[in-house]
Every structure is written in structure tokens, then in C-alpha cells.
Scaffold this motif. Sequence first.
Motif, PDB file in Angstrom:
ATOM      1  N   HIS A 228     -35.593  92.702 -76.417  1.00 44.56           N
ATOM      2  CA  HIS A 228     -34.344  93.290 -75.921  1.00 44.56           C
ATOM      3  C   HIS A 228     -33.126  92.473 -76.333  1.00 44.56           C
ATOM      4  CE1 HIS A 228     -36.005  96.652 -73.784  1.00 44.56           C
ATOM      5  NE2 HIS A 228     -36.835  95.889 -73.116  1.00 44.56           N
ATOM      6  N   SER A 229     -33.294  91.172 -76.505  1.00 42.42           N
ATOM      7  CA  SER A 229     -32.175  90.371 -77.000  1.00 42.42           C
ATOM      8  C   SER A 229     -31.879  90.723 -78.455  1.00 42.42           C
ATOM      9  CB  SER A 229     -32.486  88.877 -76.859  1.00 42.42           C
ATOM     10  OG  SER A 229     -32.571  88.511 -75.501  1.00 42.42           O
ATOM     11  N   GLY A 617     -39.464  88.687 -67.154  1.00 41.75           N
ATOM     12  CA  GLY A 617     -38.722  88.540 -68.399  1.00 41.75           C
ATOM     13  C   GLY A 617     -37.796  89.712 -68.658  1.00 41.75           C
ATOM     14  N   HIS A 618     -38.266  90.926 -68.374  1.00 44.54           N
ATOM     15  CA  HIS A 618     -37.430  92.110 -68.577  1.00 44.54           C
ATOM     16  C   HIS A 618     -36.225  92.088 -67.645  1.00 44.54           C
ATOM     17  CE1 HIS A 618     -37.369  96.444 -70.028  1.00 44.54           C
ATOM     18  NE2 HIS A 618     -36.347  96.380 -69.197  1.00 44.54           N
ATOM     19  N   PHE A 619     -36.470  91.776 -66.373  1.00 43.05           N
ATOM     20  CA  PHE A 619     -35.381  91.748 -65.399  1.00 43.05           C
ATOM     21  C   PHE A 619     -34.370  90.652 -65.740  1.00 43.05           C
ATOM     22  CE2 PHE A 619     -37.659  93.820 -61.516  1.00 43.05           C
ATOM     23  CZ  PHE A 619     -37.812  94.978 -62.258  1.00 43.05           C
ATOM     24  N   SER A 620     -34.865  89.499 -66.134  1.00 40.31           N
ATOM     25  CA  SER A 620     -33.968  88.385 -66.466  1.00 40.31           C
ATOM     26  C   SER A 620     -33.136  88.704 -67.702  1.00 40.31           C
ATOM     27  CB  SER A 620     -34.779  87.103 -66.693  1.00 40.31           C
ATOM     28  OG  SER A 620     -35.501  86.749 -65.530  1.00 40.31           O
ATOM     29  N   THR A 621     -33.766  89.334 -68.687  1.00 45.61           N
ATOM     30  CA  THR A 621     -33.046  89.701 -69.904  1.00 45.61           C
ATOM     31  C   THR A 621     -31.966  90.735 -69.610  1.00 45.61           C
ATOM     32  OG1 THR A 621     -35.071  89.307 -71.164  1.00 45.61           O
ATOM     33  CG2 THR A 621     -33.311  90.523 -72.270  1.00 45.61           C
ATOM     34  N   ALA A 622     -32.303  91.727 -68.791  1.00 42.70           N
ATOM     35  CA  ALA A 622     -31.311  92.741 -68.425  1.00 42.70           C
ATOM     36  C   ALA A 622     -30.111  92.109 -67.739  1.00 42.70           C
ATOM     37  CB  ALA A 622     -31.951  93.796 -67.525  1.00 42.70           C
ATOM     38  N   TRP A 625     -27.908  89.951 -70.249  1.00 38.26           N
ATOM     39  CA  TRP A 625     -27.056  90.682 -71.176  1.00 38.26           C
ATOM     40  C   TRP A 625     -25.951  91.470 -70.478  1.00 38.26           C
ATOM     41  CZ3 TRP A 625     -26.295  89.975 -76.134  1.00 38.26           C
ATOM     42  CH2 TRP A 625     -27.229  89.213 -76.831  1.00 38.26           C
ATOM     43  N   VAL A 626     -26.085  91.704 -69.199  1.00 38.62           N
ATOM     44  CA  VAL A 626     -24.960  92.269 -68.449  1.00 38.62           C
ATOM     45  C   VAL A 626     -23.757  91.335 -68.553  1.00 38.62           C
ATOM     46  CG1 VAL A 626     -24.088  92.694 -66.118  1.00 38.62           C
ATOM     47  CG2 VAL A 626     -26.240  93.720 -66.826  1.00 38.62           C
ATOM     48  N   PHE A 627     -24.008  90.039 -68.367  1.00 41.32           N
ATOM     49  CA  PHE A 627     -22.910  89.074 -68.386  1.00 41.32           C
ATOM     50  C   PHE A 627     -22.448  88.767 -69.814  1.00 41.32           C
ATOM     51  CE2 PHE A 627     -24.932  88.340 -64.278  1.00 41.32           C
ATOM     52  CZ  PHE A 627     -23.824  88.357 -63.443  1.00 41.32           C
ATOM     53  N   VAL A 628     -23.384  88.711 -70.754  1.00 35.00           N
ATOM     54  CA  VAL A 628     -22.987  88.471 -72.143  1.00 35.00           C
ATOM     55  C   VAL A 628     -22.125  89.622 -72.646  1.00 35.00           C
ATOM     56  CG1 VAL A 628     -23.825  88.240 -74.510  1.00 35.00           C
ATOM     57  CG2 VAL A 628     -25.011  87.048 -72.649  1.00 35.00           C
ATOM     58  N   GLY A 636     -22.215  99.906 -72.310  1.00 38.17           N
ATOM     59  CA  GLY A 636     -23.269 100.880 -72.581  1.00 38.17           C
ATOM     60  C   GLY A 636     -24.575 100.304 -73.061  1.00 38.17           C
ATOM     61  N   ASN A 637     -24.745  98.981 -73.026  1.00 37.93           N
ATOM     62  CA  ASN A 637     -26.014  98.374 -73.438  1.00 37.93           C
ATOM     63  C   ASN A 637     -26.948  98.352 -72.231  1.00 37.93           C
ATOM     64  OD1 ASN A 637     -28.067  96.948 -74.720  1.00 37.93           O
ATOM     65  ND2 ASN A 637     -27.094  94.960 -74.348  1.00 37.93           N
ATOM     66  N   VAL A 638     -27.782  99.357 -72.122  1.00 38.15           N
ATOM     67  CA  VAL A 638     -28.661  99.505 -70.956  1.00 38.15           C
ATOM     68  C   VAL A 638     -30.055  99.011 -71.319  1.00 38.15           C
ATOM     69  CG1 VAL A 638     -29.656 101.105 -69.290  1.00 38.15           C
ATOM     70  CG2 VAL A 638     -27.324 101.463 -70.120  1.00 38.15           C
ATOM     71  N   ILE A 639     -30.441  97.872 -70.762  1.00 37.43           N
ATOM     72  CA  ILE A 639     -31.779  97.326 -70.985  1.00 37.43           C
ATOM     73  C   ILE A 639     -32.727  97.812 -69.908  1.00 37.43           C
ATOM     74  CG2 ILE A 639     -33.127  95.177 -71.013  1.00 37.43           C
ATOM     75  CD1 ILE A 639     -30.761  93.853 -72.376  1.00 37.43           C
TER      76      ILE A 639
END
Length: 642
Positions: A228-229, A617-622, A625-628, A636-639
Motif C-alpha cells: 500500500h505504501s 500492518g494494514h491499519f497502521s499503513t492506512a 498515509w492519512v497524515f502523509v 482521495g488515497n483510500v487504503i
Amino acid sequence: MQRNSAVSLRAVCTGGALCAAISVLSPWAALLHKSSELTSNAIPVIAVVSLFVLTAVVAPVMRALSPRLAFTRPELLVIYVMMLIAAVIPTKGLMGSFLGVITGPLYYSTPENGWAQLFLPHVNQWLAPKDLTAVRYLYEGLPDGMGIPWAAWAVPLLAWGAFLLAFYWSLLCLGAILQGQWLDRERLVFPLTKLPLAMTEEEPSGRLAGVFHSRLMWLGFSVPLLLHSWNSLDNYSDAFPAVTLNTTLGLLNGQVAIPIHLNFPVIGLGYLMQLNVSFSVWFFYMLSVLQRWAFARLGVQIGGADVWNSGLTPPSIMHQQAGGLLVLTLFVLWTSRDHVREIVRRARAGGAARAGEPLPPRTAVVGLVIGVVFMLSWLVQTGMSLWVAALLVGGTMLVLVGLARIVGEAGMPSCQTPMVPQAFIMRGIGAENLGMNNVTGLGMSTTWMGETSANMMVAIVHSLRLVHGVEGTSGRLVWAMGLAVVIALAGSCWTVMYLAHAYGGINLADWYFGGAPRWPFEYAASVVRSPEASFAPRLAFTAIGSTIMGGLLYMRHHFLWWPLHPIGFPIAATFPVHNFNWSSLLLAWLLKAVVLHYGGVKTYRALLPFFLGLILGHFSTATLWVFVDASYGVKGNVIFFY
């Protein structure tokens, strides 16, 4: 609140601060930046990630400074429970669409749709602002230098706040009554609690929980993190071409299209489910696909779509599933009759709460009655007939109990009802018999009983499971949960009001101020203007679904070899399963079946950290990237969604 109590002062203060952060960050991410939903389901992303930071980062630092500073496991569970309760409110569970729905009839009224004549005369002053200018400011933003017109909103917000507190209190009392049956007598698995329990597990040496020392966990963590990154970086540079994780599969010579979604949290949670549960969900989903194809070929159609009917699945299938959910819920309540009878007996005797009970029996029983009576009185005062209010509140309680049972036993992260009570009442009784006061009230009620993927009943029963057997939580825990509700209501209301007035609600995420405010009233207007000749076809399919569920329950309880679990039937064609979950559940079922067949229980347990890592890992990545994305203005980047 003593230091040695699970509900200690520092635990409640920490939990309260995190609840406040959740109430701000969740609408900020979903509405303004249109990114991943952080609080959209039964295992909220932001709550899990916050617990991860507490246990893996904050706790070691505090322990290094002084062992006395470190949070105990019971304290961490109480903090997570507060976040779990608070996370219901900010977006999907309530506040995301709340302000839009109550003002939708006024803002979206046009000469063409005639809402000014249909609905506006029947909107009680408690329900929504009457000032069109104030409503326009909500949708279109404030003029420069002007403050939010709180005076126009004071009465509706206070009135709705009182109703919501009574609603959530009633659900808490109901959960407290059912807790002993589900936790002690039936010993439901509650798969959604496995990850937080693993993260808070205490090691004898005082080190981090064992799951954080597992290489398999970090391997599972890295899979969604890297994939996802990489895909997120595609928003910044063409050097990172996106890896396709979702597609559509055409079946029956392209006549049926079904979505394929690689959903890592669902794979991880599917590994925790019983095999017959995960099998049943995707099996019944495929049956619904075949049924939809057959009905389309044969021209079977029983009417238009219903409000909040979970996607584009035909009403015939939705009514079958609704009938199945009704029978399942009634069966669950019937099997609880001895336990409920015992609770009522203890309530009459004035017995104290036993260990693990959040409320004394008398408080739970009388509190439930008072809460429901308040809700009915409130609805009647705002224009709804008593008998319609009773149908609505009773139907809501049945639906939420059924969903809580399904999520508690199956571990589905996002579980929606196939239909809501409003649809049955409007279609079944008819607008001409209901009157426009009731029709309008039913439309307004979708603020608190509409989207059900995040609902308070599920949060309550999972909270009670998490602290079950933990000393020092009886009584005190209820106050902590109540504080979480108040903080979340106030914080998310202020945040959504601020964002809408600052940027204009119609410029935020499309659904919350566009689709959600119009859908209930467009539906109600269609029922008024184009009534169906008869409710009998819909009722017939509801009866078919009820009969199927009755058969599934009979087979389940009389034949050990029967492979289908009944709880897969009512949710199989709902929006989250259809769009996001079914294919990942199929993959999880295959993986678990192979592991158990060739490696046995020992191998299954050895691989468990990997699948917990997929979720974390999925939750942490989501969340990352909200903050990034917010820092760089990417929207609109929905993980993660549902």
C-alpha cells in the motif's frame, strides 16, 4: 478511581484524551481529505493503531523510566474500550451524515422535488434548524469573518443529544443483560478481540507482548505496509506504478460481474474465524450471485430499491436476508430466555452485580425500560405516532442484537443489516396510512439507525468481552464508557460543524453532505408518490428467507456434519461483503483449511502471528498515509474502506 484499579484515573484520562483525538481526526480524514475511513467498522482502525502505539512505543518508554509508570494490562484494555465506544460516533456510525440528514429536506428542497410541501411542514423544531441561511452556511461555508451560528443549532443539537444518550444507554443495558448468556453460557469466540488481547498480553519479564517479538507478525505487517505504501507513492511519482489489488470478475459469459478485493484485514480476521463461518459467508454470497442472475434472466422483480438496503442487491434477495436476520435474532433471544428470566428475578430481589457484570440486574432492567420509554416519548413529541415509534425502536433493537450476535460469533469487521426497519414500515404500512408526520420522522431516524457497519451495540458487547474477568471494572467501567460517548459526541459534532462551515459541506466527501442527506427523503418521496400495488411479494420473499433460516438453524443444531453456519445467510449479499470482503474470506478459508489439514492445530497457532500482522500492518499503513497525504495536500488515497 484508585491506582490499582483497571479503571484508574490515569487510564480514564488517557482514554478520554484519545477519544477526543479520534473525534477530531476521523472526520478530518474522511470528510476533508477523503482518505481512509478510520472509524467505519466494528474494529476501528484508529483505535487499534492507538493501542499499538501505546503498547509497542509508549509502554516501553514508561517502563524504562520506572516500572510503576507502566500501564497494566487491565488499564490498557479500559483505554481501548473507551476508544472502541467513541469510534462508533465520528463518521459512519453517526456524525458524518447526521448534520446533513437533519438539514437535507430544507437544503435540497426544490420546486421540482416538492419537498417543501411533502416534508418541511412536518419537521419538528427539535429536529433541525428552521433558518435557511444558517443551513446554507453549513453546506456552502461561512462568509469571511463570520462565526458559526450556534444559536440556530442549539435546540436541535441539545434535543438530539438527549435522544442519543438515551439510545446508547438502552443498548448498554441490553448488552449487560445478554452478556452472561453470550460470554458465560455460550462462550462466543469474539474474534475481533484477539488482536487487542494479543497486543496487551503481559510477559512475566515485563517485556513487550509476545506478539511483538514474533518475526512472523512483522512479516505479515510488512506485506500491506510495502504494497500500500508503493501504491500510495504512485500519487507522487510515476516511478511507482500501482500494483493492482482489486479487479472485477465476469461470470456466466459476462452476464454477472463480481468484485475481487484483496483485503488484508479481512484475510487476517478470516483466519481467526471458524471454518464453517467463513465458508458459509462466501458460499451464500455466490448463491446470491446466481440467484441475482437467474432473477434477471426470468424477469423477477418485486419493486424498487429500499433505503439503506446495503448496495445494489435486488429487493428480492434483501428481503430474504432480512427474513433470515429476523428469525436468527428471535432464535438468539429465545435461547437466552432462561438467562433473561434469571436476570429479571435478581432484579426483583435487588441483587448486587456479580463479578464481571457492568451493571446490577435491577439497574440494567429498569434502565432499559426507562431508556426505551424516553426514546418513545421523544419520538412522539417530535411528531411520530406511538405505534410507529414502537415499531421503529423495537425493530432497531432486534436488528442491532442480531448484528451484534453475528459480529461476536463470526468476527466480521464490517457487518450491515440487509434492510432497516424504516423500509419495512414505509413499504409495509404505506405512506397513506402512516401520514407525513410519520414518514418524515422515519426519514429523520436514519441519522441514528441507518448505516450499521459501525454501531454502538457491537461496540458494547465487544467491550464487555474484552474486560470480562478483569477485576476492578464492574460499575466503574460504565462511567468510563459514558465519558467516551460524551467526548465523542461533543468533539465530532464540533469538528464536523467547523469543517462544514469552513470549507462548505458540499466540498467535503460527497456522500456525507450529498448522498446521505438526499437518499432517505428521495426514497420517502418515491414511496409517497409511487406506492406499490401490494406488499405481498416483498413479504413472500421475507417469508422465504425466514423459512431458509429456520431450516439452517434446525440442521445446525441437529446434525454435527452440517457444513453451513446460519449466520452467513443474512449478511452474504450486503454491501461490505459484496464489494470488499467475500473474495478475501474465500482466500482466508482456503488458507486455514490447508493449514489445519496438513499441519494441524499446532501449525495453525504457529502461523497466527502472521495473520495478526496483516491486520495491524494494514491499519497502521492506512493511518500513516492519512497524515502523509494530508501534509502534501493529496486527497482521495483510500487504503482502508469498510
